[in-house]
Design an enzyme around this catalytic site. Structure first.
Site, short mmCIF file in Angstrom:
data_model
loop_
_atom_site.label_atom_id
_atom_site.label_comp_id
_atom_site.label_asym_id
_atom_site.label_seq_id
_atom_site.Cartn_x
_atom_site.Cartn_y
_atom_site.Cartn_z
CE LYS A 40 0.53 3.45 9.35
NZ LYS A 40 -0.24 3.86 10.53
CE1 TYR A 276 9.80 -29.36 5.08
CE2 TYR A 276 9.03 -27.09 5.03
CZ TYR A 276 10.02 -28.03 4.77
OH TYR A 276 11.19 -27.63 4.19
C1 PLP Z 1 -1.48 4.31 10.13
C2 PLP Z 1 -2.03 5.58 10.58
C3 PLP Z 1 -3.02 6.25 9.84
C4 PLP Z 1 -3.72 5.63 8.66
O1 PLP Z 1 -4.60 4.64 9.14
P1 PLP Z 1 -5.55 3.83 8.13
O2 PLP Z 1 -6.44 3.05 9.01
O3 PLP Z 1 -4.64 2.98 7.31
O4 PLP Z 1 -6.24 4.85 7.32
C5 PLP Z 1 -3.40 7.52 10.24
N1 PLP Z 1 -2.84 8.09 11.32
C6 PLP Z 1 -1.91 7.46 12.09
C7 PLP Z 1 -1.36 8.13 13.28
C8 PLP Z 1 -1.48 6.19 11.75
O5 PLP Z 1 -0.57 5.57 12.51
#
Ligand code: PLP
Length: 385
Positions: A40, A276
């Site tokens: 993702k 800044y």
């Molecule tokens: C992002 C996510 C993962 C992976 O999590 P990590 O901590 O990066 O291993 C697994 N399952 C779901 C539902 C997630 O949203």
């Protein structure tokens, strides 16, 4: 094109060889379970498509995404074997349900509205949907509440299965505190998961996979592996939490290396305000290096005055505020040439800081550091096969 993707302002090298090795290391921790590569958010900023491809080459049999658009883009890849499955878990009513069903994507369902949407899409597609029922075992985010809600959802899913409209391919959940060893919610969620899957199976559900383990659980909680593990951050070589251990402790290697070319090196007198707000004032005559990346590239402004950078073999610290496109480091009189590399983070084995160091500097987690690196920074994928 040079090796930096045609730009030398800034680039992120993505070591796909390291990613494949991380998948192997994680698979060894969970022998007997299938491996879902979570890609993702553009593969946590690493590039979803090339990372998915590398993960599949290393033995991943599932890909996991949040949005349907991410899932559809993966499913459309000609190299993706049809038997590698794609699960997508974050849906809203107007999303492309029918496209997902037609593409054979496994769709997560957390509530009755979503079960209705997917059955309707399956009828229109004239193709049974693949549905994974998500249980809220205690995270308090997505997922179906235990008790009457779960019973109703399971019953409706069984009816739709009997009608041939869908098939329940999975039962699953997600941990709240898997990265905090011994947290009481871990055992509580696991118990609830067993109860909720047992209830569904008692009602005749025959899931292909039951799963709950993220990276932290894959690495440290073998009793949570069930039929499939879903690591994200660890696959990119980052420890889910410094409290659990470093990536090296787990045999993982960070995949992303973020570098920029110095745009200017100049001498300034003592007492010179920098960037800044003049939050940094040179303590004496010195040299300043201009690093041409900023929060417009996803470098967190919260790391102003604290973010570490390797320049010419030495750790420097961001001097003053990080601006949209650039920040400054005090080079303490050194005069590297313009064009010299400033390495913000990488695996850490050539003296450079890591994403975890930036997370500490910015008061956040390493997940966010890599994921937020923006599209203005070209990704250069190395070791493609
Ligand atoms: C992002 C996510 C993962 C992976 O999590 P990590 O901590 O990066 O291993 C697994 N399952 C779901 C539902 C997630 O949203």
């Amino acid at each position: 094109m040079n090796e930096t993707g045609g730009t030398s302002r800034a680039w992120a090298e993505i070591d796909l060889g390291a990613l494949r090795e991380n998948v192997r290391v994680l698979k060894e921790r969970a022998t007997g379970a299938q491996f879902m590569a979570v890609v993702k958010a553009d593969g946590y900023g690493h590039g979803a498509i090339p990372c998915a491809r590398a993960a599949v080459a290393a033995g991943a049999t599932w890909l996991g995404t949040a949005t349907p658009q991410e899932a559809l883009a993966l499913r459309a890849q000609p190299w993706l074997p049809p038997d590698v499955r794609v699960l997508c878990w974050l849906w809203t009513p107007a999303d492309p349900w029918q496209d997902a069903v037609e593409a054979g994507i496994d769709v997560s369902v957390s509530g009755m509205w979503a079960l209705d949407a997917v059955t309707e899409a399956a009828r229109r597609a004239e193709k049974p949907a693949r549905v994974q029922l998500k249980a809220d075992t205690g995270l308090g985010r997505n997922g179906c509440q235990p008790g009457a809600d779960w019973e109703a959802l399971v019953a409706a899913a069984r009816r739709a299965e009997a009608d041939g409209v869908l098939r329940v391919t999975g039962l699953w959940s997600h941990f709240a505190c898997a990265d905090e060893p011994g947290h009481p919610s871990i055992a509580a969620q696991l118990t609830r998961f067993r109860e909720m899957t047992a209830y569904a199976e008692g009602q005749g559900v025959r899931p292909e996979v039951r799963h709950i383990a993220n990276s932290a659980a894959t690495l440290t909680l073998p009793e949570t592996h069930f039929d499939l593990v879903r690591p994200g951050v660890a696959m990119y070589g980052i420890s889910p939490s410094p409290d659990l251990g470093t990536s090296a402790d787990f045999g993982l290697r960070p995949v992303m290396r973020l570098a920029a070319s110095l745009a200017l090196v100049k001498q300034v007198p003592g007492g010179h305000g920098v960037s800044y707000g003049h939050q940094y004032v040179t303590p004496g005559e010195t040299t300043l290096g201009l690093v041409p990346v900023g929060y417009g590239d996803g470098v967190p402004r919260h790391a102003s005055g604290t973010g570490p950078v390797l320049v010419d073999g030495k750790w420097r610290t961001v001097a003053g505020r990080i601006a949209m496109d650039q920040f400054v480091v005090d080079l303490g009189g050194d005069r590297p040439a313009e064009g010299a590399q400033a390495v913000l983070f990488g695996p850490g084995d050539r003296g450079e800081p890591t994403a975890e160091d930036w997370a500490q500097a910015a008061g956040t987690i390493a997940y966010e550091i890599v994921t937020r690196i923006g599209p203005r920074v070209p990704r250069v994928h190395l070791n493609e096969s």
